[in-house]
Design an enzyme around this catalytic site. Structure first.
Site: not given
Ligand code: PGA
Length: 251
Positions: A95, A165
Site C-alpha cells: 500500500h 492506487e
C-alpha cells in the site's frame, strides 16, 4: 462477474466497540448485495474477534500488512500464518502508505510469494507518487509489477489481485478519471501478459483512491476494473452502504 470491494479501515476506529458497530453495518449492507464480494481489512487487533463472530459467507477478511517471514524476532510485526489463523484470507501488500514507511519493491515480492505459499490472496498495490506528463508513471508501474511478481508461478497468477492506487488519488476530493484508469488497466494487463503469457489475462485489477458511491459506477463501467480498494468511504457505514448499492445497480 462479481465486483471485489476491499474495505481498508486503516488505523480506524479507536475501539473494538466501534469496530463491531461498523462491521455489523458493513455486514448488513454486504448481505443485501448480489454483485459484490466484500473483503474487510480491519486493524489486525480487531480481526480475530470480528472474524470469529461472523458466521456468514458474504464477507472475507484481510490484513492491511503482514511480514514475509513466518516467525522470529520481529518486535511489533504480524506474520501471515498468524493472519491466516485469525481467518484472514487476503493480505494487502505494498500500500502506498506502507511504501511511504519504507516497504520496498523487494519486500512486496517476498510478501506476494509468502501469501501465495499459504494460499492467501495477495492484493498487491502499485502506483506512482505523483504524475508528470511524460508517461513516467507507466515505467514506475511496470518496474513495480516486474519485481512484485518475480517469484509468482504462472499457474498462480490468477490468484493475484493488483490494485492500481497512485498516492496522488488517496484521501483526495476526487478519484482519477475512468479513462485514465482504463489506459492503466490495459497497461497493467499487457505487462502481466508479457511476464506470464496467456495466463496473465486472468489477473484481477482493482482501482483505489477516493472511491465512493458517486464515482464508483462510472469507474466500474469505463475504467476496466474488477472492483475497488476503499479507504474513507469504508469507515462510514452510510457511505459504504451507498457504495455497495451503486454497484448493485450497474449490472
Ligand atoms: P481513500 O483511501 O479511499 O480514503 O482515498 C484509499 C486507500 O488508501 O486504500
Amino acid at each position: 462477474m462479481k465486483s471485489i470491494v476491499v474495505a481498508n479501515w486503516k488505523m480506524n476506529p479507536a475501539s473494538y466497540k466501534e469496530a463491531k458497530q461498523l462491521f455489523d453495518a458493513t455486514r448488513k449492507a454486504a448481505e443485501k448485495t448480489k454483485n459484490s464480494s466484500v473483503v474487510v481489512a480491519p486493524p489486525a487487533i480487531f480481526l480475530r474477534a470480528l472474524s470469529l463472530g461472523y458466521q456468514g459467507k458474504k464477507i472475507s477478511f484481510a490484513v492491511q500488512h503482514a511480514h514475509f517471514d513466518t516467525r522470529g524476532a520481529r518486535t511489533g510485526e504480524l506474520s501471515m500464518p498468524q493472519a491466516k489463523d485469525a481467518k484472514a484470507s487476503y493480505v494487502l501488500i505494498g500500500h502506498a502508505e506502507r511504501r511511504g514507511m519504507g516497504e520496498t519493491d523487494d519486500d512486496v515480492r517476498k510478501k506476494t510469494a509468502a501469501a501465495l505459499a499459504l494460499k492467501m490472496v495477495p492484493i498487491v498495490c502499485v502506483g506512482e507518487k505523483a504524475r508528470a506528463h511524460d508517461g513516467e508513471h507507466f515505467d514506475i508501474v511496470r518496474a513495480q509489477l516486474r519485481t512484485a511478481l518475480a517469484d509468482v508461478a504462472p499457474a498462480k497468477i490468477g490468484s493475484v489481485i493488483i490494485t492500481y492506487e497512485p498516492l496522488w488519488t488517496i484521501g483526495k476530493e476526487a478519484a482519477m478519471s475512468p479513462h485514465e484508469m482504463h489506459q492503466m488497466a490495459i497497461f497493467i494487463r499487457k505487462t502481466v501478459v508479457d511476464l506470464f503469457g496467456e495466463a496473465g489475462h486472468s489477473i484481477k485489477i482493482l482501482y483505489g483512491g477516493s472511491v465512493d458511491g458517486k464515482n464508483a459506477a462510472a469507474m466500474l463501467r469505463d475504467g476496466d476494473v474488477r472492483g475497488f480498494l476503499v479507504g474513507r468511504a469504508s469507515i462510514n457505514a452510510v457511505e459504504f452502504t451507498a457504495l455497495l448499492q451503486t454497484i448493485e445497480q450497474i449490472k
